[in-house]
Write an enzyme that holds these catalytic residues in place. Sequence first.
Site, PDB file in Angstrom:
ATOM      1  N   VAL A 184     -12.333  -6.184   0.789  1.00  9.26           N
ATOM      2  CA  VAL A 184     -11.951  -4.783   0.987  1.00  9.26           C
ATOM      3  C   VAL A 184     -11.032  -4.739   2.193  1.00  9.26           C
ATOM      4  O   VAL A 184     -11.353  -5.296   3.258  1.00  9.26           O
ATOM      5  CB  VAL A 184     -13.199  -3.906   1.207  1.00  9.26           C
ATOM      6  CG1 VAL A 184     -12.807  -2.485   1.590  1.00  9.26           C
ATOM      7  CG2 VAL A 184     -14.061  -3.886  -0.060  1.00  9.26           C
TER       8      VAL A 184
ATOM      9  N   THR B  86       0.876  -1.161   0.000  1.00 14.68           N
ATOM     10  CA  THR B  86       0.000   0.000   0.000  1.00 14.68           C
ATOM     11  C   THR B  86       0.916   1.214   0.000  1.00 14.68           C
ATOM     12  O   THR B  86       2.072   1.100   0.368  1.00 14.68           O
ATOM     13  CB  THR B  86      -0.809   0.024   1.339  1.00 14.68           C
ATOM     14  OG1 THR B  86      -1.653  -1.108   1.381  1.00 14.68           O
ATOM     15  CG2 THR B  86      -1.632   1.271   1.522  1.00 14.68           C
TER      16      THR B  86
END
Length: 343
Positions: free
Chosen positions: A210, A181
């Site tokens: 998610v 990320t």
Amino acid sequence: MPVKVIASDNGLEAVRLAHDLIQQGEDTLEAVVRGVTLVEDDPNDLTVGYGGLPNEAGDVEVDAAVMHGPTHRAGGVAALKNIKHAARLAMKVMETTDHSLLAGDGALEFARTLGFPEENLLTEKARKIWLHWKRIRSRNDSWQAPKSEEDVDPEVLEFFRKRKLNYAGEPISEQNRPTGTIHCAGINSASDLSCVTTTSGLAFKVPGRVGDSPLIGAGLYVDNEIGSCGSTGRGEANIRDVCSFAGVELMRHGMSPLEAGRELLQRICRHTTEPRLLDGEGRPNFGVRFYLLAKSGEHAAVSMWGPTKYAFADENGARIEQCDYLFERQDKKRTGEHTDGTR
Ligand code: GLY
């Protein structure tokens, strides 16, 4: 107050650009979004945007969110396919709708409505790594593991070697499963703060999964009176403790960014009890990191496992710094390689 920008270790160019833009008077959110867009565009980053590793079915699904300190507004997109600039789209959710989070087909339709280009985010390298993962993930399915190292593409071999997996595959554990990320937060001379988190999420995830990144309070949070906090690493661990919100609250109650970050990691340790997520000494076997930036300008980056690094920019330039960490990986002591599987 000197301008400061903090990011995960894949964000050196992002913090450099965001710092320069804020210094020139750009809004903090616009600046950090333009910073992380560089990483979303980078095919060599296997954890964010174009070039990110796909889900179980071979589709790259991205998550992103933004939060703007001065207005306390936020926007996010989740489980989004075929859109490279997820952070910009999250900002458009914030700016052009009354909503906070759009997911899946709805998020894609929203991107189409706004004229975002659609493109396949799966690069050849990411496809080959995914295919190799399918071949080695189980001995009880129809896929066969390669017979020898010579049968494995060198790029794929390098990727799996870095994670201490042999070519024929041990199952990927939480310890070496690629997450990754970019989080980026910035503060300007008026002490206004904003932040963004964008990701292709956990590699080989169940379609529709998610992570923490698009969830306000988990993947990122800012209170313009206090500071900001954001995360990279195992999203499932972060979501359960709503860590970015908690980090800002800990700073509100007097902790320094470093104290608050270490407390977040300790909470995750206390709440991680499943044996499959623990190493032989009862410590979480996965990586997770937090990046905290206080209204005062004080900052910290903390990691479950180290040594590992983060990116930072201030009046002395953009640079890579060492994170604080709870536990030291014996095999990384000498090299200082990154250790949480994010990059
Ligand atoms: N922190 C990224 C994810 O878990 O998706």
